[in-house]
Design an enzyme around this catalytic site. Structure first.
Site, PDB file in Angstrom:
ATOM      1  N   TRP A  21      43.408-110.131  43.389  1.00 53.52           N
ATOM      2  CA  TRP A  21      42.922-111.450  42.960  1.00 53.52           C
ATOM      3  C   TRP A  21      43.974-112.147  42.110  1.00 53.52           C
ATOM      4  O   TRP A  21      44.324-113.292  42.352  1.00 53.52           O
ATOM      5  CB  TRP A  21      41.616-111.263  42.171  1.00 53.52           C
ATOM      6  CG  TRP A  21      40.943-112.532  41.734  1.00 53.52           C
ATOM      7  CD1 TRP A  21      41.347-113.813  41.977  1.00 53.52           C
ATOM      8  CD2 TRP A  21      39.726-112.647  40.994  1.00 53.52           C
ATOM      9  NE1 TRP A  21      40.453-114.711  41.435  1.00 53.52           N
ATOM     10  CE2 TRP A  21      39.453-114.013  40.829  1.00 53.52           C
ATOM     11  CE3 TRP A  21      38.842-111.710  40.461  1.00 53.52           C
ATOM     12  CZ2 TRP A  21      38.331-114.472  40.136  1.00 53.52           C
ATOM     13  CZ3 TRP A  21      37.726-112.179  39.781  1.00 53.52           C
ATOM     14  CH2 TRP A  21      37.474-113.544  39.617  1.00 53.52           C
ATOM     15  N   ASP A  52      43.201-104.627  48.600  1.00 57.19           N
ATOM     16  CA  ASP A  52      42.035-105.486  48.790  1.00 57.19           C
ATOM     17  C   ASP A  52      42.403-106.917  48.431  1.00 57.19           C
ATOM     18  O   ASP A  52      42.871-107.192  47.322  1.00 57.19           O
ATOM     19  CB  ASP A  52      40.876-105.011  47.903  1.00 57.19           C
ATOM     20  CG  ASP A  52      39.664-105.911  48.032  1.00 57.19           C
ATOM     21  OD1 ASP A  52      38.903-105.740  48.999  1.00 57.19           O
ATOM     22  OD2 ASP A  52      39.490-106.807  47.173  1.00 57.19           O
ATOM     23  N   TYR A  57      41.649-116.067  47.630  1.00 49.97           N
ATOM     24  CA  TYR A  57      42.515-115.755  46.494  1.00 49.97           C
ATOM     25  C   TYR A  57      43.765-116.622  46.569  1.00 49.97           C
ATOM     26  O   TYR A  57      44.612-116.443  47.444  1.00 49.97           O
ATOM     27  CB  TYR A  57      42.908-114.275  46.491  1.00 49.97           C
ATOM     28  CG  TYR A  57      41.783-113.302  46.227  1.00 49.97           C
ATOM     29  CD1 TYR A  57      40.514-113.739  45.847  1.00 49.97           C
ATOM     30  CD2 TYR A  57      41.980-111.937  46.352  1.00 49.97           C
ATOM     31  CE1 TYR A  57      39.489-112.839  45.611  1.00 49.97           C
ATOM     32  CE2 TYR A  57      40.961-111.024  46.111  1.00 49.97           C
ATOM     33  CZ  TYR A  57      39.720-111.486  45.751  1.00 49.97           C
ATOM     34  OH  TYR A  57      38.695-110.584  45.523  1.00 49.97           O
ATOM     35  N   HIS A 122      32.020-111.721  51.719  1.00 52.18           N
ATOM     36  CA  HIS A 122      32.444-111.899  50.341  1.00 52.18           C
ATOM     37  C   HIS A 122      31.286-112.402  49.470  1.00 52.18           C
ATOM     38  O   HIS A 122      31.124-113.597  49.256  1.00 52.18           O
ATOM     39  CB  HIS A 122      33.620-112.885  50.287  1.00 52.18           C
ATOM     40  CG  HIS A 122      34.403-112.822  49.027  1.00 52.18           C
ATOM     41  ND1 HIS A 122      35.595-113.475  48.857  1.00 52.18           N
ATOM     42  CD2 HIS A 122      34.177-112.176  47.852  1.00 52.18           C
ATOM     43  CE1 HIS A 122      36.072-113.246  47.646  1.00 52.18           C
ATOM     44  NE2 HIS A 122      35.211-112.465  47.022  1.00 52.18           N
ATOM     45  N   SER A 153      30.947-107.077  50.204  1.00 53.94           N
ATOM     46  CA  SER A 153      31.135-107.116  48.761  1.00 53.94           C
ATOM     47  C   SER A 153      29.872-107.731  48.194  1.00 53.94           C
ATOM     48  O   SER A 153      29.470-108.822  48.621  1.00 53.94           O
ATOM     49  CB  SER A 153      32.361-107.963  48.401  1.00 53.94           C
ATOM     50  OG  SER A 153      32.593-107.961  47.011  1.00 53.94           O
TER      51      SER A 153
END
Length: 328
Positions: A21, A52, A57, A122, A153
């Protein structure tokens, strides 16, 4: 580095892996490609083999950096990305089969990879977990050779439990740490039963569990630890694990008494997570190489003692549980 099986994927992944991230710099700083590539390369040098990322991002910059590095390396490195958070407003009605297919195909182009090792929904709205057609799409994408595995997620334990009712869901990424302990109950039990890979994110509670923050700590205007404490931009459980900042500081001060010889609590907090065999891997972020090296120290530590684990639980029950336990 130690490796664990990622559930029924059969993949062996590094216990400490890398979340990307903020890998191109600290939150709110923009994206530094050179720094991102350096951190990712250092991670692979240390034995990390699972990265990941997500299409949102830094507007795809993280995905692109991951793809560039992976393609430049000879080692086998597994890439996980995510889709769905581009939907705006981020509501159930925005989730369509055609749109999700487009996002997956865009991620393939952005990373430059022929196939994604793992694609994850997500943190979709809870209603999405009750739509079989969304999950069926990924079987078709697998048949087409575009993905190898599907995961989710999640924000809440209940979402994780619902997701693993679908036979093609192989992994669940979930927040789990000393300040977010609920997943170790029913969710871990069912994940083990169904051979689900458990990927732990936010393992340091947005930095709280490093022990380096104080009442005087400040965060950049664009840093979610500044603007999202009450969930202004996304689920507030993503920021400090939903724990009020002052409450978290009090709990951390008590943790420091349990581990008086450790100036940096981060490796201990990660070791605490690794002591749960249901966990496949942890994906702490790193905006500096120093952060990466700190995280990797966890694999060198012995398991916590029974007394240390009991002390951590007492601190959780005393300070944290009432603020977070039943919310996520």
């Amino acid at each position: 580095m130690n490796y664990r099986k990622l559930g029924k994927t059969g993949i062996k992944v590094s216990e400490i892996s890398l979340g990307t991230w903020q890998v191109g710099g600290k939150w709110g700083s923009g994206f530094n490609d050179a720094l991102a590539e350096r951190i990712i390369n250092e991670a692979i040098d240390a034995g990390v083999n699972f990265l990941d990322t997500a299409d949102v991002y830094e507007a795809g910059a993280s995905e692109a950096a991951v793809g560039r590095v992976v393609k430049s390396r000879s080692e086998e490195v597994f890439v996980a990305t995510k889709c769905g958070r581009q939907i705006n407003p981020h509501v159930n009605e925005g989730y369509t089969v055609d749109l999700l297919r487009k996002y997956v195909e865009d991620s393939l182009k952005n990373t430059g990879l022929d196939c994604l090792d793992l694609i994850q929904l997500h943190c979709p709205p809870t209603e999405v977990y009750y739509r079989p057609e969304i999950f069926e799409l990924f079987d078709r994408l697998k048949d087409e050779g575009k993905i190898k595995n599907l995961g989710v997620s999640v924000e809440k334990v209940e979402e994780g439990l619902k997701a693993i009712e679908y036979s093609n869901v192989n992994t669940v990424q979930i927040i789990y740490n000393m300040f977010r302990q609920r997943p170790s109950g029913l969710f871990f039990e069912q994940a083990k039963k169904k051979d689900i890979g458990v990927i732990v994110r936010v393992p340091l509670a947005s930095g709280l569990l490093t022990g380096k923050f104080s009442q005087d700590s400040t965060f950049d205007e664009e840093d979610h630890r500044n603007f999202n404490r009450e969930g202004a931009a996304f689920d507030k459980g993503e920021t400090f694990s939903g724990v009020p900042f002052d409450v978290g500081l009090k709990a951390v001060n008590e943790l420091k008494k349990v581990f008086p010889d450790s100036e940096n609590l981060a490796p201990i907090a990660l070791r605490w997570i690794l002591d749960f065999p249901e966990v496949s891997c942890i994906i702490p972020g790193a905006s500096k190489v120093e952060h990466l090296k700190s995280n990797l120290e966890a694999v060198k530590l012995p398991p916590l003692t029974e007394d240390e684990r009991e002390a951590v639980n007492q601190i959780y029950n005393k300070h944290i549980k009432k603020h977070v336990h039943q919310l996520w």
